[in-house]
Design a protein around this motif. Structure first.
Motif, PDB file in Angstrom:
ATOM      1  N   LEU A  26       3.110   1.111  -3.640  1.00  0.00           N
ATOM      2  CA  LEU A  26       3.115  -0.281  -4.084  1.00  0.00           C
ATOM      3  C   LEU A  26       4.206  -0.523  -5.125  1.00  0.00           C
ATOM      4  O   LEU A  26       4.938  -1.516  -5.059  1.00  0.00           O
ATOM      5  N   ASP A  27       4.329   0.390  -6.081  1.00  0.00           N
ATOM      6  CA  ASP A  27       5.361   0.257  -7.117  1.00  0.00           C
ATOM      7  C   ASP A  27       6.757   0.284  -6.512  1.00  0.00           C
ATOM      8  O   ASP A  27       7.629  -0.525  -6.869  1.00  0.00           O
ATOM      9  N   TYR A  28       6.977   1.243  -5.593  1.00  0.00           N
ATOM     10  CA  TYR A  28       8.294   1.323  -4.948  1.00  0.00           C
ATOM     11  C   TYR A  28       8.575   0.065  -4.125  1.00  0.00           C
ATOM     12  O   TYR A  28       9.699  -0.449  -4.093  1.00  0.00           O
ATOM     13  N   GLY A  29       7.555  -0.426  -3.444  1.00  0.00           N
ATOM     14  CA  GLY A  29       7.735  -1.620  -2.621  1.00  0.00           C
ATOM     15  C   GLY A  29       8.108  -2.837  -3.446  1.00  0.00           C
ATOM     16  O   GLY A  29       9.008  -3.605  -3.082  1.00  0.00           O
ATOM     17  N   LEU A  30       7.419  -3.007  -4.588  1.00  0.00           N
ATOM     18  CA  LEU A  30       7.737  -4.131  -5.459  1.00  0.00           C
ATOM     19  C   LEU A  30       9.140  -4.016  -6.035  1.00  0.00           C
ATOM     20  O   LEU A  30       9.861  -5.014  -6.158  1.00  0.00           O
ATOM     21  N   ALA A  31       9.539  -2.798  -6.388  1.00  0.00           N
ATOM     22  CA  ALA A  31      10.878  -2.593  -6.934  1.00  0.00           C
ATOM     23  C   ALA A  31      11.948  -2.942  -5.908  1.00  0.00           C
ATOM     24  O   ALA A  31      12.943  -3.617  -6.213  1.00  0.00           O
ATOM     25  N   PHE A  32      11.744  -2.487  -4.653  1.00  0.00           N
ATOM     26  CA  PHE A  32      12.719  -2.784  -3.601  1.00  0.00           C
ATOM     27  C   PHE A  32      12.740  -4.274  -3.284  1.00  0.00           C
ATOM     28  O   PHE A  32      13.795  -4.854  -3.014  1.00  0.00           O
ATOM     29  N   LEU A  33      11.556  -4.925  -3.323  1.00  0.00           N
ATOM     30  CA  LEU A  33      11.496  -6.357  -3.052  1.00  0.00           C
ATOM     31  C   LEU A  33      12.242  -7.146  -4.108  1.00  0.00           C
ATOM     32  O   LEU A  33      13.031  -8.049  -3.795  1.00  0.00           O
ATOM     33  N   LEU A  34      12.046  -6.786  -5.377  1.00  0.00           N
ATOM     34  CA  LEU A  34      12.743  -7.466  -6.456  1.00  0.00           C
ATOM     35  C   LEU A  34      14.250  -7.257  -6.359  1.00  0.00           C
ATOM     36  O   LEU A  34      15.044  -8.192  -6.533  1.00  0.00           O
ATOM     37  N   LEU A  35      14.663  -6.020  -6.066  1.00  0.00           N
ATOM     38  CA  LEU A  35      16.082  -5.731  -5.919  1.00  0.00           C
ATOM     39  C   LEU A  35      16.679  -6.531  -4.771  1.00  0.00           C
ATOM     40  O   LEU A  35      17.785  -7.075  -4.869  1.00  0.00           O
TER      41      LEU A  35
END
Length: 207
Positions: A26-35
């Protein structure tokens, strides 16, 4: 015995419990989405900055036109409202209708192009408009059929000195006239829901 004295009991620290695999994903997904969103906005920022419309204009009044389905308020000027009257030589005259006629003459049946990125409270695009080589916003102020409204102060001063257009007599500032004529027909205000729709529409344009 140690030369540094007796050692007390060692403190024990509870280690952090490892994050679950689901939480990591979830953390990685949110980071990639924001980027991804940041990259998208940076790459398409120019499409937010300027919107361009062109075609045959429907002249609504002295400072607003319609191009296709886009309603446009000419930026930096304020013309008398269509139903507004002004005074000259001790008599009232329909300065709002004359301001519209002045814009009709400036356009002279030519295609009009407008560009802008902001909207007013009625949802109209605030645009800089041209018909051929004629800067319509500037020309309306120069002709004395609109007052400066955030721009074109020099052109207004020249028109005032020449007693051109509405400066030939006396008049109520268009903004003041609108404030004192709440019963006059006006366009619906551009509400919060409509503003959200504008933002959503701009994001859709990215694709």
């Amino acid at each position: 015995m140690s030369r540094f004295g007796p050692r007390g009991p060692r403190r024990r620290y509870a280690g952090r419990s490892p994050r679950s695999l689901w939480r990591k994903l979830l953390d990685y997904g949110l980071a990639f989405l924001l980027l991804g969103l940041l990259i998208l906005v940076a790459a398409r920022l120019d499409r937010f900055e300027t919107r361009k419309e062109q075609g045959t204009a429907i002249i609504n009044d002295g400072d607003s036109i319609t191009l296709g389905t886009e309603r446009i308020r000419m930026r930096g000027i304020d013309a008398p409202e269509y139903q507004q009257t002004c005074q000259k030589a001790g008599a009232d005259y329909p300065c709002g209708k004359l301001a519209r006629q002045a814009l009709v003459r400036l356009i002279a049946g030519r295609p009009v192009s407008c560009s802008g990125w902001q909207r007013d409270r009625y949802g109209r695009l605030l645009g800089d408009c041209r018909a051929g080589d004629t800067d319509l916003n500037r020309a309306q102020v120069q002709a004395g059929w609109a007052v400066a409204f955030g721009d074109f102060e020099t052109e207004e001063a020249v028109a005032r000195a020449a007693k051109a257009g509405i400066w030939a007599g006396t008049f109520e500032e268009p903004q003041q006239w609108r404030d004192s004529h709440h019963d006059a027909p006006v366009e619906r205000k551009h509400g919060m829901l409509a503003s959200f729709g504008d933002v959503l529409r701009e994001f859709v344009r990215f694709w």
